[in-house]
Write a protein that holds these residues in place. Structure first.
Motif, PDB file in Angstrom:
ATOM      1  N   GLN A 280       0.840  -1.221   0.000  1.00 57.79           N
ATOM      2  CA  GLN A 280       0.000   0.000   0.000  1.00 57.79           C
ATOM      3  C   GLN A 280       0.865   1.257   0.000  1.00 57.79           C
ATOM      4  N   ALA A 281       1.953   1.206   0.767  1.00 63.43           N
ATOM      5  CA  ALA A 281       2.869   2.360   0.819  1.00 63.43           C
ATOM      6  C   ALA A 281       3.477   2.607  -0.559  1.00 63.43           C
ATOM      7  N   LYS A 282       3.849   1.524  -1.237  1.00 61.09           N
ATOM      8  CA  LYS A 282       4.419   1.637  -2.597  1.00 61.09           C
ATOM      9  C   LYS A 282       3.388   2.243  -3.546  1.00 61.09           C
ATOM     10  N   ASP A 283       2.178   1.728  -3.427  1.00 61.78           N
ATOM     11  CA  ASP A 283       1.113   2.259  -4.293  1.00 61.78           C
ATOM     12  C   ASP A 283       0.903   3.756  -4.074  1.00 61.78           C
ATOM     13  N   ALA A 284       1.147   4.180  -2.838  1.00 64.99           N
ATOM     14  CA  ALA A 284       0.969   5.605  -2.534  1.00 64.99           C
ATOM     15  C   ALA A 284       2.158   6.432  -3.028  1.00 64.99           C
ATOM     16  N   GLY A 285       3.176   5.738  -3.538  1.00 64.42           N
ATOM     17  CA  GLY A 285       4.323   6.455  -4.093  1.00 64.42           C
ATOM     18  C   GLY A 285       5.532   6.515  -3.178  1.00 64.42           C
ATOM     19  N   ALA A 286       5.464   5.804  -2.024  1.00 70.92           N
ATOM     20  CA  ALA A 286       6.588   5.836  -1.081  1.00 70.92           C
ATOM     21  C   ALA A 286       7.521   4.652  -1.321  1.00 70.92           C
ATOM     22  N   GLU A 287       8.759   4.828  -0.927  1.00 75.66           N
ATOM     23  CA  GLU A 287       9.742   3.746  -1.067  1.00 75.66           C
ATOM     24  C   GLU A 287       9.601   2.691   0.026  1.00 75.66           C
ATOM     25  N   VAL A 325       6.649  14.179   8.652  1.00 76.30           N
ATOM     26  CA  VAL A 325       6.112  13.169   9.574  1.00 76.30           C
ATOM     27  C   VAL A 325       4.634  12.953   9.240  1.00 76.30           C
ATOM     28  N   ASP A 326       4.298  11.733   8.886  1.00 72.48           N
ATOM     29  CA  ASP A 326       2.923  11.464   8.454  1.00 72.48           C
ATOM     30  C   ASP A 326       2.025  11.147   9.642  1.00 72.48           C
ATOM     31  N   VAL A 327       2.530  10.356  10.564  1.00 74.83           N
ATOM     32  CA  VAL A 327       1.799  10.122  11.811  1.00 74.83           C
ATOM     33  C   VAL A 327       2.771  10.212  12.973  1.00 74.83           C
ATOM     34  N   LEU A 328       2.344  10.905  14.006  1.00 72.79           N
ATOM     35  CA  LEU A 328       3.111  10.976  15.249  1.00 72.79           C
ATOM     36  C   LEU A 328       2.225  10.384  16.331  1.00 72.79           C
ATOM     37  N   THR A 329       2.586   9.197  16.819  1.00 67.61           N
ATOM     38  CA  THR A 329       1.785   8.617  17.900  1.00 67.61           C
ATOM     39  C   THR A 329       2.420   8.977  19.232  1.00 67.61           C
ATOM     40  N   VAL A 330       1.577   9.244  20.200  1.00 71.21           N
ATOM     41  CA  VAL A 330       2.081   9.503  21.544  1.00 71.21           C
ATOM     42  C   VAL A 330       1.346   8.585  22.511  1.00 71.21           C
ATOM     43  N   ASP A 331       2.075   8.141  23.533  1.00 72.02           N
ATOM     44  CA  ASP A 331       1.368   7.415  24.595  1.00 72.02           C
ATOM     45  C   ASP A 331       1.425   8.247  25.863  1.00 72.02           C
ATOM     46  N   VAL A 332       2.326   7.910  26.779  1.00 74.32           N
ATOM     47  CA  VAL A 332       2.342   8.654  28.041  1.00 74.32           C
ATOM     48  C   VAL A 332       3.697   9.320  28.280  1.00 74.32           C
ATOM     49  N   GLN A 333       3.662  10.441  28.959  1.00 73.56           N
ATOM     50  CA  GLN A 333       4.829  11.160  29.474  1.00 73.56           C
ATOM     51  C   GLN A 333       5.675  11.856  28.396  1.00 73.56           C
ATOM     52  N   CYS A 334       5.997  13.094  28.700  1.00 77.71           N
ATOM     53  CA  CYS A 334       7.001  13.883  27.981  1.00 77.71           C
ATOM     54  C   CYS A 334       6.603  14.309  26.574  1.00 77.71           C
ATOM     55  N   TRP A 335       5.352  14.104  26.189  1.00 74.42           N
ATOM     56  CA  TRP A 335       4.949  14.718  24.916  1.00 74.42           C
ATOM     57  C   TRP A 335       4.304  16.050  25.228  1.00 74.42           C
ATOM     58  N   GLU A 385      -2.161   6.755   4.292  1.00 75.76           N
ATOM     59  CA  GLU A 385      -3.172   7.677   3.745  1.00 75.76           C
ATOM     60  C   GLU A 385      -2.699   9.123   3.855  1.00 75.76           C
ATOM     61  N   ASN A 386      -2.149   9.426   5.017  1.00 77.38           N
ATOM     62  CA  ASN A 386      -1.745  10.812   5.270  1.00 77.38           C
ATOM     63  C   ASN A 386      -0.508  11.207   4.464  1.00 77.38           C
ATOM     64  N   TYR A 387       0.309  10.221   4.145  1.00 78.31           N
ATOM     65  CA  TYR A 387       1.501  10.484   3.316  1.00 78.31           C
ATOM     66  C   TYR A 387       1.081  11.144   2.001  1.00 78.31           C
ATOM     67  N   LYS A 388      -0.077  10.728   1.496  1.00 83.91           N
ATOM     68  CA  LYS A 388      -0.564  11.282   0.216  1.00 83.91           C
ATOM     69  C   LYS A 388      -0.837  12.787   0.325  1.00 83.91           C
ATOM     70  N   LYS A 389      -1.063  13.244   1.543  1.00 85.33           N
ATOM     71  CA  LYS A 389      -1.365  14.682   1.728  1.00 85.33           C
ATOM     72  C   LYS A 389      -0.092  15.497   1.973  1.00 85.33           C
ATOM     73  N   ARG A 390       1.049  14.817   2.043  1.00 75.40           N
ATOM     74  CA  ARG A 390       2.291  15.538   2.356  1.00 75.40           C
ATOM     75  C   ARG A 390       2.652  16.488   1.212  1.00 75.40           C
ATOM     76  N   ASP A 391       3.050  17.689   1.560  1.00 79.60           N
ATOM     77  CA  ASP A 391       3.475  18.662   0.560  1.00 79.60           C
ATOM     78  C   ASP A 391       4.997  18.578   0.432  1.00 79.60           C
ATOM     79  N   ALA A 392       5.467  17.982  -0.652  1.00 75.35           N
ATOM     80  CA  ALA A 392       6.910  17.756  -0.825  1.00 75.35           C
ATOM     81  C   ALA A 392       7.682  19.073  -0.779  1.00 75.35           C
TER      82      ALA A 392
END
Ligand code: BF8
Length: 641
Positions: A280-287, A325-335, A385-392
């Motif tokens: 799927q990542a390849k299809d979206a144009g990513a390496e 950065v396409d997704v930044l996940t955070v869990d607990v502490q220091c974000w 999905e979000n990678y597709k919205k990235r502005d190069a």
């Protein structure tokens, strides 16, 4: 506005700070400047908000109010404030440890996507928890270990099981002074209870509970977290990896995992290898799909899988500023809460994943161990999905990506220095006894925009290793030291004193050993206990030529870690002082009197060179008390010169 060079020594961070300035995107450094002058009463620890007769503050110059409305003086106020901070730090690590125990329990019951990866560590941990592993299969034993670990949190009486891993002499001190923690949760609740209005007014009594709560972290919550993570995800062994913002790749889908608990990031790492998602990542144009980490989650997956770290605490905003950065996940502490607004300047999706760490207006994907892989795949798919919205055109990633070695554990030292025939700590002890290694210092902790990012860490550690001090490091300190190449074996030749250099070259290690995330400071406690057990360097941790330092600290966890180190017999230096200086009695206790009780104390020193000198003097005093030989090459050089 201060220049990027004044804010950080890291060239990659400087580039991103310049970008932030150009694009008028505020960062922690800007907010700090806007916050000036900061509250002096708070810094000195003498602002009290415990009850609604206040807020009260004590005039540190002795001219204004010296008592709060209730009559509390500066020592009571500052000690209560400090005890609350210790409790919070212990709670953070405690819940981290508890999460790992629940994860192990679910794995043992076949209810989750995790399983036991380190059977040996499982058996060893079982013994420490009083379980005989003989004849028990992995699942049954894992269940018993998880249950026994969970009991440590709710236990009401007695002592935490892992205290028995400390030297006898240390355990005796804890019992003599009533410092032995009974249960992790009990010590945190008791700490909070003691700080309620009108309960405990004695700063020493408050700090004794502080040490008990802190010990419940170091030898409880954190140690449980470390051990069970090793059981579930595998014990780290030294490996090569990379760090800094160059870990983010322009041609790939970038997912950054940020926070502390590796339960989710372990699964995201697995999901990123899923052939369907890769297609799927390849299809979206990513390496491909690039995972990198921030803060302690970064350390967890770096030392177990060699997944690169994009950086430490102050890199979090700068990573987003790369625009890649396409997704930044955070869990607990220091974000930082600032990430929400910051990610909205770009296409980046910020995703909270823990039900105890959310932010209004931010996407939340609830992570639960029972469907961990499914959630991880959902997050990876979202990133694609979000990678597709990235502005190069808006992507600007610094090239810096520094090689490092990470993954040293207390157990690995047996193998590392002990040779093939009889793994032991003997060679390490001998290197200290003979004067090749002066001592060992744990340089740990955070970054703080109040000081130039990474400068104090680098200066302190270069000075220490030049003087033959072996350094162990964790958390954001480890990332900072990696960025100045001190986690490479070659740095021994460039920076280390002759004795330390010989040891490093003989075994092929850097002079600075990365032991993991902040919870893994518990590994340092075990390593110190192993050194004592090996013999020849006294009977207690407080006899050893060792110390702790956090030159750029900022979090409450750092305070708790510092106190459990002191209560375990390891003197600790902080860059910024603890908030005690407005309370003379409390300051006297922390920096002097506590030593009579536990054999260690606090030092505060903002100048990294002076801190190094103070620590070296401390190590030499310990060496002298042990009647150790003078440093080997110092003697030879003096004779030659
Ligand atoms: O636990 S060193 S800034 S990331 S608190 Fe936070 Fe401090 Fe970093 Fe990890 Ni530790």
């Amino acid at each position: 506005m201060s220049t990027a060079e004044k804010r950080t020594i890291d060239p990659a961070s400087q580039k991103m700070l310049d970008r932030a300035k150009k694009e008028k995107v505020p960062t922690a450094w800007d907010r700090l400047e806007a916050m000036q002058p900061q509250c002096g009463f708070g810094q000195l620890g003498v602002c009290c908000q415990v009850c609604e007769m206040g807020p009260c503050r004590i005039d540190p110059f002795g001219e204004g109010a010296q008592l709060g409305v209730c009559g509390a003086n500066a020592d009571t106020i500052a000690a209560r404030n400090l005890l609350r901070k210790i409790a919070v730090g212990g709670a953070a690590h405690g819940n981290h440890g508890r999460t790992t125990a629940f994860t192990l329990q679910m794995a043992a019951e076949g209810q989750s996507d995790y399983s036991v990866r380190d059977e040996r560590k499982l058996r060893q941990t079982a013994r420490y928890l009083g379980i005989d592993p003989e004849g028990k299969d992995t699942q049954a034993l894992a269940k018993l270990v998880a249950e026994a670990a969970l009991v440590q949190f709710g236990q009401q009486e007695g002592e935490l099981a892992f205290l028995a891993r400390a030297p006898e002499a240390r355990q005796k001190i804890w019992r003599e002074h009533d410092l032995a923690p009974r249960g992790v949760d009990r010590e945190i609740v008791t700490a909070l209870d003691q700080t309620h209005m009108g309960v405990d007014h004695d700063p020493v009594s408050l700090m004794k509970q502080g040490m008990r709560a802190a010990l419940a972290d170091g030898w409880g919550g954190s140690m449980i977290g470390t051990d069970i993570q090793d059981i579930l995800f595998g014990s780290p062994e030294p490996l090569r990896a990379k760090t800094n913002l160059g870990a983010i790749k322009a041609d790939r889908v970038n997912i950054i995992v940020h926070g502390h608990e590796p339960v989710l990031s372990e699964m995201i790492a697995e999901a990123a290898r899923d052939p369907e998602l890769l297609a799927q990542a390849k299809d979206a144009g990513a390496e491909g799909i690039q995972i990198s980490g921030l803060c302690c989650t970064a350390n967890e997956i770096l030392m177990r899988h060699g997944i690169p770290s994009a950086g430490s605490f102050l890199h979090q905003e700068l990573a987003v500023l790369t625009g890649a950065v396409d997704v930044l996940t955070v869990d607990v502490q220091c974000w930082m809460p600032s990430l929400k607004d910051l990610t909205e300047y770009f296409h980046t999706k910020l995703v909270t994943t823990s039900d105890r760490a959310r932010q209004l207006g931010t996407d939340h994907i609830d992570f639960h161990e029972t469907h961990a892989l499914e959630t991880a795949k959902e997050i990876v798919a979202l990133a694609i999905e979000n990678y597709k919205k990235r502005d190069a055109a808006r992507v600007d990633i610094p090239d810096e990506e520094i090689d490092l070695i990470a993954g040293f554990t207390a157990e690995y030292i047996y193998k590392l220095l002990g040779g093939t025939f009889r793994p032991s700590y003997r060679p390490l002890n001998n290197a200290i006894i003979e004067g090749r290694i002066r001592g060992i210092v744990g340089v740990v902790g955070c970054e703080n925009p109040k000081v130039c990012q990474g400068e104090a860490h680098a200066t302190l550690v270069r000075e220490l290793i030049k003087n033959d001090v072996l350094v162990v490091t964790s958390g954001c300190s480890a990332s900072a030291l990696a960025r100045v190449r001190l986690l490479q074996p070659e740095s021994a030749e460039e920076f280390a004193g002759r004795g330390l250099r010989e040891v490093c070259e003989a075994v092929g290690i850097p002079p600075v050993l990365h032991v993991g995330a902040c919870v893994d400071n518990s590994r340092i406690l075990i390593a110190c206990s192993n050194i004592v057990a090996e013999g020849g360097l006294g009977n207690d941790i407080s006899d050893l030529p060792v110390a702790g330092a956090a030159p750029e600290w900022m979090s409450e966890k750092a305070i708790t870690i510092g106190w459990y180190a002191v209560a375990s017999g390891i003197s600790v230096w902080f860059g910024d002082p603890l908030p005690v200086l407005g309370a003379p009695g409390l300051a006297q206790f922390a920096t002097e009197d506590v030593e009579k009780m536990v054999g260690a104390k606090w030092g505060f020193e903002a100048d990294a060179e002076k801190m190094a000198a103070a620590i070296i003097a401390h190590l030499d005093a310990k060496r002298e008390a042990l009647k150790l030989k003078p440093m080997m090459y110092q003697v030879q050089d003096q004779a030659a010169g």
